[in-house]
Enzyme design. Sequence first.
Site, PDB file in Angstrom:
ATOM      1  N   CYS A  80       0.844  -1.201   0.000  1.00 15.57           N
ATOM      2  CA  CYS A  80       0.000   0.000   0.000  1.00 15.57           C
ATOM      3  C   CYS A  80       0.879   1.251   0.000  1.00 15.57           C
ATOM      4  O   CYS A  80       0.617   2.215  -0.716  1.00 15.57           O
ATOM      5  CB  CYS A  80      -0.948  -0.005   1.196  1.00 15.57           C
ATOM      6  SG  CYS A  80      -0.120  -0.080   2.788  1.00 15.57           S
ATOM      7  N   GLY A  90      -4.046  -5.492   9.348  1.00 11.34           N
ATOM      8  CA  GLY A  90      -4.414  -6.802   9.879  1.00 11.34           C
ATOM      9  C   GLY A  90      -3.197  -7.634  10.243  1.00 11.34           C
ATOM     10  O   GLY A  90      -2.048  -7.214  10.060  1.00 11.34           O
ATOM     11  N   GLY A 102      -1.864 -10.272   8.886  1.00  8.38           N
ATOM     12  CA  GLY A 102      -0.984 -10.653   7.776  1.00  8.38           C
ATOM     13  C   GLY A 102       0.037  -9.568   7.485  1.00  8.38           C
ATOM     14  O   GLY A 102       1.237  -9.832   7.362  1.00  8.38           O
ATOM     15  N   ARG A 127       1.039  -7.224   9.496  1.00  5.58           N
ATOM     16  CA  ARG A 127       1.953  -7.077  10.641  1.00  5.58           C
ATOM     17  C   ARG A 127       3.084  -8.096  10.585  1.00  5.58           C
ATOM     18  O   ARG A 127       4.213  -7.797  10.954  1.00  5.58           O
ATOM     19  CB  ARG A 127       1.185  -7.216  11.960  1.00  5.58           C
ATOM     20  CG  ARG A 127       0.314  -6.020  12.256  1.00  5.58           C
ATOM     21  CD  ARG A 127      -0.606  -6.244  13.440  1.00  5.58           C
ATOM     22  NE  ARG A 127      -1.626  -5.197  13.453  1.00  5.58           N
ATOM     23  CZ  ARG A 127      -1.492  -4.023  14.054  1.00  5.58           C
ATOM     24  NH1 ARG A 127      -0.394  -3.737  14.698  1.00  5.58           N
ATOM     25  NH2 ARG A 127      -2.461  -3.130  14.004  1.00  5.58           N
TER      26      ARG A 127
END
Length: 303
Positions: free
Chosen positions: A130, A163, A165, A167
């Site tokens: 992102c 979420g 994943g 992290r």
Amino acid sequence: MKKIKCALIGPGNIGTDLLAKLKRSSVLEPVWMVGIDPESEGLNRARELGIKTTAEGVDGLLPHVLADGVQIAFDATSAYVHAENARKLNALGVMMIDLTPAAIGPYCVPPVNLKEHLGKREMNVNMVTCGGQATIPMVAAVSRVQPVAYGEIVATVSSRSVGPGTRKNIDEFTRTTAGAVEKVGGARKGKAIIIINPAEPPLMMRDTIHCLTETEPDQQRIAESIHAMIEEVQKYVPGYRLVNGPVFDGKRVTVFMEVAGLGDYLPTYAGNLDIMTAAAARTAEMFAEEMIAGNLTLEPVVA
């Protein structure tokens, strides 16, 4: 109108937001959602939308791929499992859009290099991260005017939008983003920093982009290039906004961006989800349009 059938792997924040976007697509039709927990909110939500689901991971999808005509799969799981997922699905002739930082395939940042991927018949493209989708267009906007010796990006996202994943993938996030700042953004050396902010109420995604140019920056041309690039990104992420800049300090060019989401799954503060899922959907749509036009036929890849 013919639509290309898709599967989504990973019913977390990213997968669920992506599902909402694919439901609106004129050329993509989501038919499967793959998870590992039968009780997960994402799988329940997908079932409510009439999507077929499996809680047995990718292995639960494989027997149905050919019967259901799945041609594109989006992987929104974790970098650790992506390679195995891609191998199994590529072998059945399914193209992978990788939303993890695994980066097995080439990086794709739509406003910068989407067109380049067209004729190459790739079976796996990576959407970077992102933070990469939000910042690399700005690095590229500077580097297309003049050489960039160093590009550094800082992505700040709300804790609630990140979420489990993501992290687990923090190191992969920084490595993959820095690599794409160089390869796609055009900086000779890239660095990426992610800040996960626990503030409540959650804050909007903010991004800071620093570029050191090799020669004195051509301020007018760089500013024009940045504004033109922002318009390109806004075509698929309308909430992408310049907060301040470009600010010039010697050879340093700094741009401050903010990304608001559409609120498809998490509220609008989670622009980090939107910029990732909208870029992935845009990329898949381009490949789907080529398939529908008969210009692209997917071939099984034997690993």
